[in-house]
Motif scaffolding. Sequence first.
Motif, PDB file in Angstrom:
ATOM      1  N   VAL A   1       0.830  -1.207   0.000  1.00  0.00           N
ATOM      2  CA  VAL A   1       0.000   0.000   0.000  1.00  0.00           C
ATOM      3  C   VAL A   1       0.864   1.256   0.000  1.00  0.00           C
ATOM      4  O   VAL A   1       0.595   2.216  -0.741  1.00  0.00           O
ATOM      5  N   ASP A   2       1.923   1.273   0.810  1.00  0.00           N
ATOM      6  CA  ASP A   2       2.840   2.414   0.773  1.00  0.00           C
ATOM      7  C   ASP A   2       3.388   2.620  -0.637  1.00  0.00           C
ATOM      8  O   ASP A   2       3.501   3.751  -1.124  1.00  0.00           O
ATOM      9  N   ASP A   3       3.731   1.521  -1.296  1.00  0.00           N
ATOM     10  CA  ASP A   3       4.283   1.589  -2.655  1.00  0.00           C
ATOM     11  C   ASP A   3       3.236   2.088  -3.646  1.00  0.00           C
ATOM     12  O   ASP A   3       3.482   3.020  -4.421  1.00  0.00           O
ATOM     13  N   MET A   4       2.043   1.488  -3.634  1.00  0.00           N
ATOM     14  CA  MET A   4       1.017   1.850  -4.607  1.00  0.00           C
ATOM     15  C   MET A   4       0.588   3.306  -4.482  1.00  0.00           C
ATOM     16  O   MET A   4       0.485   4.022  -5.476  1.00  0.00           O
ATOM     17  N   VAL A   5       0.348   3.737  -3.259  1.00  0.00           N
ATOM     18  CA  VAL A   5      -0.126   5.104  -3.056  1.00  0.00           C
ATOM     19  C   VAL A   5       0.973   6.109  -3.375  1.00  0.00           C
ATOM     20  O   VAL A   5       0.746   7.110  -4.069  1.00  0.00           O
ATOM     21  N   SER A   6       2.195   5.857  -2.890  1.00  0.00           N
ATOM     22  CA  SER A   6       3.272   6.819  -3.129  1.00  0.00           C
ATOM     23  C   SER A   6       3.629   6.895  -4.603  1.00  0.00           C
ATOM     24  O   SER A   6       3.955   7.971  -5.122  1.00  0.00           O
ATOM     25  N   LYS A   7       3.559   5.785  -5.314  1.00  0.00           N
ATOM     26  CA  LYS A   7       3.840   5.792  -6.748  1.00  0.00           C
ATOM     27  C   LYS A   7       2.835   6.690  -7.484  1.00  0.00           C
ATOM     28  O   LYS A   7       3.202   7.451  -8.385  1.00  0.00           O
ATOM     29  N   ARG A   8       1.585   6.628  -7.091  1.00  0.00           N
ATOM     30  CA  ARG A   8       0.568   7.463  -7.705  1.00  0.00           C
ATOM     31  C   ARG A   8       0.804   8.949  -7.363  1.00  0.00           C
ATOM     32  O   ARG A   8       0.639   9.823  -8.223  1.00  0.00           O
ATOM     33  N   LEU A   9       1.208   9.227  -6.131  1.00  0.00           N
ATOM     34  CA  LEU A   9       1.481  10.609  -5.740  1.00  0.00           C
ATOM     35  C   LEU A   9       2.675  11.175  -6.503  1.00  0.00           C
ATOM     36  O   LEU A   9       2.661  12.336  -6.939  1.00  0.00           O
ATOM     37  N   VAL A  10       3.710  10.358  -6.667  1.00  0.00           N
ATOM     38  CA  VAL A  10       4.874  10.808  -7.433  1.00  0.00           C
ATOM     39  C   VAL A  10       4.463  11.125  -8.872  1.00  0.00           C
ATOM     40  O   VAL A  10       4.902  12.120  -9.462  1.00  0.00           O
ATOM     41  N   GLY A  11       3.604  10.288  -9.440  1.00  0.00           N
ATOM     42  CA  GLY A  11       3.112  10.552 -10.789  1.00  0.00           C
ATOM     43  C   GLY A  11       2.413  11.897 -10.885  1.00  0.00           C
ATOM     44  O   GLY A  11       2.511  12.594 -11.910  1.00  0.00           O
ATOM     45  N   ARG A  12       1.717  12.290  -9.838  1.00  0.00           N
ATOM     46  CA  ARG A  12       0.999  13.569  -9.855  1.00  0.00           C
ATOM     47  C   ARG A  12       1.938  14.769  -9.784  1.00  0.00           C
ATOM     48  O   ARG A  12       1.665  15.816 -10.364  1.00  0.00           O
TER      49      ARG A  12
ATOM     50  N   PHE B   1       9.574   2.847   0.867  1.00  0.00           N
ATOM     51  CA  PHE B   1       8.248   3.199   0.376  1.00  0.00           C
ATOM     52  C   PHE B   1       7.480   4.043   1.390  1.00  0.00           C
ATOM     53  O   PHE B   1       6.731   4.946   1.020  1.00  0.00           O
ATOM     54  N   ALA B   2       7.678   3.764   2.682  1.00  0.00           N
ATOM     55  CA  ALA B   2       7.012   4.556   3.718  1.00  0.00           C
ATOM     56  C   ALA B   2       7.503   5.998   3.688  1.00  0.00           C
ATOM     57  O   ALA B   2       6.716   6.947   3.813  1.00  0.00           O
ATOM     58  N   SER B   3       8.817   6.184   3.526  1.00  0.00           N
ATOM     59  CA  SER B   3       9.365   7.536   3.487  1.00  0.00           C
ATOM     60  C   SER B   3       9.001   8.234   2.185  1.00  0.00           C
ATOM     61  O   SER B   3       8.713   9.442   2.183  1.00  0.00           O
ATOM     62  N   ARG B   4       8.984   7.483   1.074  1.00  0.00           N
ATOM     63  CA  ARG B   4       8.588   8.085  -0.206  1.00  0.00           C
ATOM     64  C   ARG B   4       7.153   8.586  -0.143  1.00  0.00           C
ATOM     65  O   ARG B   4       6.820   9.648  -0.670  1.00  0.00           O
ATOM     66  N   LEU B   5       6.288   7.828   0.528  1.00  0.00           N
ATOM     67  CA  LEU B   5       4.895   8.249   0.646  1.00  0.00           C
ATOM     68  C   LEU B   5       4.800   9.568   1.410  1.00  0.00           C
ATOM     69  O   LEU B   5       4.110  10.498   0.984  1.00  0.00           O
ATOM     70  N   ALA B   6       5.494   9.668   2.538  1.00  0.00           N
ATOM     71  CA  ALA B   6       5.415  10.884   3.348  1.00  0.00           C
ATOM     72  C   ALA B   6       5.928  12.100   2.582  1.00  0.00           C
ATOM     73  O   ALA B   6       5.330  13.180   2.621  1.00  0.00           O
ATOM     74  N   VAL B   7       7.049  11.932   1.872  1.00  0.00           N
ATOM     75  CA  VAL B   7       7.626  13.053   1.131  1.00  0.00           C
ATOM     76  C   VAL B   7       6.736  13.450  -0.044  1.00  0.00           C
ATOM     77  O   VAL B   7       6.454  14.634  -0.265  1.00  0.00           O
ATOM     78  N   ALA B   8       6.285  12.459  -0.827  1.00  0.00           N
ATOM     79  CA  ALA B   8       5.432  12.756  -1.981  1.00  0.00           C
ATOM     80  C   ALA B   8       4.118  13.396  -1.541  1.00  0.00           C
ATOM     81  O   ALA B   8       3.594  14.295  -2.201  1.00  0.00           O
ATOM     82  N   GLU B   9       3.590  12.949  -0.432  1.00  0.00           N
ATOM     83  CA  GLU B   9       2.358  13.518   0.122  1.00  0.00           C
ATOM     84  C   GLU B   9       2.558  15.001   0.453  1.00  0.00           C
ATOM     85  O   GLU B   9       1.705  15.853   0.142  1.00  0.00           O
ATOM     86  N   HIS B  10       3.683  15.311   1.069  1.00  0.00           N
ATOM     87  CA  HIS B  10       3.985  16.704   1.419  1.00  0.00           C
ATOM     88  C   HIS B  10       4.108  17.563   0.163  1.00  0.00           C
ATOM     89  O   HIS B  10       3.554  18.671   0.101  1.00  0.00           O
ATOM     90  N   LEU B  11       4.815  17.070  -0.849  1.00  0.00           N
ATOM     91  CA  LEU B  11       5.001  17.842  -2.076  1.00  0.00           C
ATOM     92  C   LEU B  11       3.683  18.025  -2.818  1.00  0.00           C
ATOM     93  O   LEU B  11       3.410  19.100  -3.372  1.00  0.00           O
ATOM     94  N   CYS B  12       2.852  16.988  -2.836  1.00  0.00           N
ATOM     95  CA  CYS B  12       1.532  17.113  -3.460  1.00  0.00           C
ATOM     96  C   CYS B  12       0.722  18.202  -2.776  1.00  0.00           C
ATOM     97  O   CYS B  12       0.023  18.986  -3.433  1.00  0.00           O
ATOM     98  N   GLY B  13       0.798  18.246  -1.459  1.00  0.00           N
ATOM     99  CA  GLY B  13       0.063  19.256  -0.721  1.00  0.00           C
ATOM    100  C   GLY B  13       0.512  20.667  -1.051  1.00  0.00           C
ATOM    101  O   GLY B  13      -0.289  21.611  -1.014  1.00  0.00           O
ATOM    102  N   ARG B  14       1.786  20.810  -1.409  1.00  0.00           N
ATOM    103  CA  ARG B  14       2.328  22.120  -1.779  1.00  0.00           C
ATOM    104  C   ARG B  14       2.180  22.407  -3.271  1.00  0.00           C
ATOM    105  O   ARG B  14       2.377  23.548  -3.711  1.00  0.00           O
ATOM    106  N   GLY B  15       1.898  21.382  -4.063  1.00  0.00           N
ATOM    107  CA  GLY B  15       1.756  21.565  -5.501  1.00  0.00           C
ATOM    108  C   GLY B  15       3.069  21.776  -6.222  1.00  0.00           C
ATOM    109  O   GLY B  15       3.118  22.478  -7.242  1.00  0.00           O
ATOM    110  N   VAL B  16       4.157  21.166  -5.705  1.00  0.00           N
ATOM    111  CA  VAL B  16       5.480  21.307  -6.326  1.00  0.00           C
ATOM    112  C   VAL B  16       6.155  19.946  -6.383  1.00  0.00           C
ATOM    113  O   VAL B  16       5.732  18.985  -5.744  1.00  0.00           O
TER     114      VAL B  16
END
Length: 374
Positions: free
Chosen positions: A202-213, A281-296
């Motif tokens: 789940v960490d992998d699937m969700v973070s991969k989608r966030l990175v794509g965004r 994957f856990a750390s990638r999710l947290a970082v990608a989530e933060h960047l998505c929230g900032r839009g960068v």
Amino acid sequence: MEVRWNEYLSRNGSLFSSDELSGASPPSVFVGSYGYPRVGVGPMVPPVHGDTSLMDAPERWAGRPLDEIVNYRLSLVRGIRKTRVTGTSGRYIEGLQEAAMSRRPVDSDIRFEKPVSPAALADGCCAPFGPVGEIRRASFGGSSADGAIERAYYDRDLGAADAAVALYDGGTEISRIQGCLSVGMLGRRRKLVPTRWSITAVDDMVSKRLVGRIKDAPVSDAHQVFHYVHMGNLFSVVLFPHRWLFEMMEAYYSGGVLGFGADHEDARGLDHAPATAGAHFASRLAVAEHLCGRGVQAGALVLREIRAEYSVPVGVWQVREGLRAAMAQKPFVAGSLDEAIDEACRPMSISRNEWLSHGSIMRLVRQRTLSEFF
């Protein structure tokens, strides 16, 4: 861990002298991996009723002391029944699925084949739990289905990754999504997934989608450093102006020897099994989530120093939640990547040179990209 078990046994000796248990599951279901594809699956239930949700809510554990979290987990008795991973139907599994779907703790009555035994698990991926017993009979009641999870459960045309991301986007906690995947509730071709695998999946699937965004987002123009310390883990996160680039590094002492693990990826993703395992994957999710929230988008370097105080592994959740907590703080703003890395290493016992000698971030940043030649 042995000392804690002795203390726990002295306080809760009656747990081990009975073959019956009644309590409120947080709700929580655990699927083992031993013997795969025939695995032990069952609920985790404390010997108390009421609101037990905190006992299986990693999203609410950041900042709490290690002993407190271990005590939550040792209170959970794990029932098991051997089941093939393809067996996602039948009264027993459907009862577990209803429990996993519930918005509130589920009243559970368990009869074991014999009194449960103290066999705590602490494997570094899953949060630990207490005694284990083979289930003879189990009944569950008082559940109240979470609407979003219920919709995902009944949508058999939705792939597992799409279901996980839809739940995440709708506000469902990552730990709940992991539990649903584990007990065979998501996807087109459903099966039971050992809990330790479902956490990483789940960490992998969700973070991969966030990175794509974030790949199409503008590049951040700031060098920022975030710090956070909990349960003997010291985290530093460096975000710097760059297209998506990510490296996660861990440092730890084992037998008096300093060890390192490091993995990196760019926009093409990860092309190998990470040395840092689920922590990547856990750390990638947290970082990608933060960047998505900032839009960068940005380059990111995550440093994790594991200190001696982290005496009992409580699961990879603490990497994800520790980094979420870190990036909720006000960052240190640096003038350059070098200054940012200096700041990231400042509170750590491991030097900048030691970190960089085991990682790849500086080499990757200095590589010329094709765009420089046009």
